[in-house]
Write an enzyme that holds these catalytic residues in place. Structure first.
Site, PDB file in Angstrom:
ATOM      1  N   SER A 262      76.788  48.409  11.981  1.00 38.54           N
ATOM      2  CA  SER A 262      76.242  48.481  10.630  1.00 38.54           C
ATOM      3  C   SER A 262      77.123  47.719   9.638  1.00 38.54           C
ATOM      4  CB  SER A 262      76.081  49.956  10.269  1.00 38.54           C
ATOM      5  OG  SER A 262      75.083  50.087   9.303  1.00 38.54           O
ATOM      6  N   LYS A 266      78.795  43.931  10.190  1.00 40.83           N
ATOM      7  CA  LYS A 266      78.923  42.769   9.291  1.00 40.83           C
ATOM      8  C   LYS A 266      80.400  42.360   9.309  1.00 40.83           C
ATOM      9  CE  LYS A 266      75.889  45.330   5.987  1.00 40.83           C
ATOM     10  NZ  LYS A 266      74.611  45.348   6.584  1.00 40.83           N
ATOM     11  N   TRP A 353      65.138  48.445   8.875  1.00 42.62           N
ATOM     12  CA  TRP A 353      65.957  48.124   7.692  1.00 42.62           C
ATOM     13  C   TRP A 353      66.892  46.952   7.985  1.00 42.62           C
ATOM     14  CZ3 TRP A 353      65.917  48.816   2.729  1.00 42.62           C
ATOM     15  CH2 TRP A 353      67.085  48.906   1.975  1.00 42.62           C
ATOM     16  N   HIS A 403      69.025  53.336  14.356  1.00 38.77           N
ATOM     17  CA  HIS A 403      70.294  52.772  13.886  1.00 38.77           C
ATOM     18  C   HIS A 403      71.448  53.654  14.387  1.00 38.77           C
ATOM     19  CE1 HIS A 403      72.545  50.395  11.000  1.00 38.77           C
ATOM     20  NE2 HIS A 403      73.067  51.486  10.473  1.00 38.77           N
TER      21      HIS A 403
HETATM   22  C1  GTR Z   1      73.148  51.144   4.600  1.00 40.14           C
HETATM   23  C2  GTR Z   1      73.164  49.693   4.208  1.00 40.14           C
HETATM   24  C3  GTR Z   1      73.199  48.835   5.430  1.00 40.14           C
HETATM   25  C4  GTR Z   1      74.213  49.288   6.449  1.00 40.14           C
HETATM   26  C5  GTR Z   1      74.359  50.795   6.513  1.00 40.14           C
HETATM   27  C6  GTR Z   1      75.643  51.327   7.163  1.00 40.14           C
HETATM   28  O1  GTR Z   1      73.068  51.983   3.528  1.00 40.14           O
HETATM   29  O2  GTR Z   1      72.027  49.423   3.446  1.00 40.14           O
HETATM   30  O3  GTR Z   1      73.407  47.481   5.055  1.00 40.14           O
HETATM   31  O4  GTR Z   1      75.419  48.697   6.227  1.00 40.14           O
HETATM   32  O5  GTR Z   1      74.339  51.387   5.277  1.00 40.14           O
HETATM   33  O6  GTR Z   1      76.670  50.669   7.158  1.00 40.14           O
HETATM   34  O7  GTR Z   1      75.612  52.447   7.638  1.00 40.14           O
END
Ligand code: GTR
Length: 424
Positions: A262, A266, A353, A403
């Protein structure tokens, strides 16, 4: 004041709607877009060989990501020391050794400490390859072992975990063990090195006073719209951990796979791009600002992410919120920066997402740089079906489910590391 209220509402109400703009999940509504060419320089020169890539286009793209997306990390030196605070020969029922190490950064006024947790296979003969990654909730959340230090830095209070004080910190011991699969990693003769991301930089916008930013500059003072944000700071921290691993002769520092999920996916991509010493790079569900093509605007968008998390990127990216067409990069170029090193991109079917298709396409297009090296990038013409991993020097899968990081994901990362680190 009364007179100002309608004016205030006039500006406030539309901006609330702007933030809550519905995300697009309809493939038919993905806007038409043209991606910047990976192999054409800013001045229009076509790159056709590895030397053009290594000497001209790669440095150019790297600098573009620094100047437009993640920001520039400071070059300045900072005094670094390390100390081992615990060392155990028989962790995980004798299958592993376990060390806790503190890396300390001192600018003469402030000290910042990073706490590393290192598991290595007990029966290792010679230096072992390792997976390295940041964790979301503290090292004590990564394993069910009950004697791992808890973080003292700021910690997240979300996902219903209700972490507020040391008592509740203690209650989340082992809560992320599923996501780290340390027994599996050890049984495959790899080590695991992890640290808490909040040690490097707490994940909220405080004007760049806390965390590592505050050791290099004084809050916003002296910052520009191309200065580093939190993703760059976390990636910087990963590189400092790699500096340390180079001093530990039990570890094969030429075979460090950087992995993240997540926002930390990145970060693993940016760490791998910025620091070519990372021999293998893994992005797990990294989505917008990670592996997914921004111009598709499917699921999370640049506008949304820079609004919700203004501290993650450099400020300049905000100028492109409403029109990405002038942004000189997109995320296929980030993946291409790993070439010729192996890179794996993983998506999850229900994680719309993060735009699984956008992640696949970015990985696929990055293959053109691997071709220059006569390597097969991603061997798939179309998006593979669920739970059907494909791997050349670029690997990809979309698994069923949400996710998350699962045992299935780790099975693929281990197989990918075996393929590239051990020729299996
Ligand atoms: C969310 C965000 C994502 C992702 C995620 C995470 O809120 O929109 O880009 O990074 O968090 O890191 O759990």
């Amino acid at each position: 004041m009364k007179k100002l209220l309608p004016l205030f509402l006039f500006f406030l109400i539309p901006s609330l709607f702007a933030v809550q703009e519905e995300a697009n999940y309809d493939e038919a509504l993905v806007p038409e877009y043209t991606l910047p060419e990976i192999l054409v320089t800013q001045s229009g020169e076509k790159i056709t060989d590895t030397s053009g890539w290594i000497n001209t286009r790669r440095p150019e793209i790297l600098q573009l990501f620094k100047d437009y997306v993640y920001g520039n990390s400071p070059e300045g030196n900072i005094k670094t020391t390390s100390r081992i605070i615990s060392s155990k020969d028989s962790a995980l029922k004798g299958k592993a050794s376990r060390d806790e190490v503190v890396l300390s950064f001192d600018n003469g006024k402030k000290i910042l400490e990073l706490n590393l947790l290192i598991y290595l296979p007990a029966e290792a003969v010679g230096p072992v390859p390792v997976f390295m990654g940041l964790n979301f909730y503290g090292n004590h959340s990564v394993s069910a072992e009950t004697d791992i230090q808890m973080p003292t830095a700021w910690i997240r209070n979300n996902a219903g975990l209700g972490i507020e004080d040391n008592r509740t910190r203690n209650s989340i011991r082992g809560i992320r063990a599923e996501r780290w699969q340390v027994e599996k990693i050890i049984s495959r003769k790899y080590g695991l090195v992890t640290l808490y991301y909040g040690d490097i930089d707490p994940d909220f916008h405080d004007g760049f006073n806390n965390g590592i930013h505050g050791l290099f500059s004084d809050g916003e003072k002296g910052r520009t719209d191309t200065s580093w944000g939190s993703i760059s700071a976390w990636a910087w921290g990963l590189s400092r951990v790699l500096d340390y691993l180079e001093t530990d002769n039990r570890i094969d520092s030429g075979k460090v796979a950087v992995m993240g999920h997540s926002r930390l996916g990145k970060t693993s991509l940016w760490a791998g791009a910025a620091d070519p010493r990372f021999a293998l790079v893994i992005s797990n569900d990294s989505g917008c600002g990670g592996a997914a093509l921004s111009r598709r605007a499917y699921g999370e968008t640049i506008k949304r992410i820079t609004t919700s998390f203004p501290h993650w990127f450099c400020e300049r990216l905000n100028n492109y919120r409403d029109d990405l067409s002038a942004l000189p990069v997109d995320q296929h170029m980030l993946i291409s920066l790993m070439a010729p090193r192996p890179v794996y991109v993983a998506s999850a079917e229900e994680d719309r997402w993060a735009d699984p298709r956008g992640e696949f396409l970015a990985a696929k297009i990055a293959s053109e740089v691997y071709s220059l090296f006569e390597l097969e990038g991603l061997p798939a013409e179309t998006m593979p079906s669920v739970n059907s991993p494909v791997a050349g020097t670029i690997g990809y899968h979309v698994r069923t489910g949400e996710h998350d990081v699962t045992a299935f994901d780790w099975d693929q990362y281990l197989a990918f590391a075996d393929k590239h680190f051990r020729n299996k």
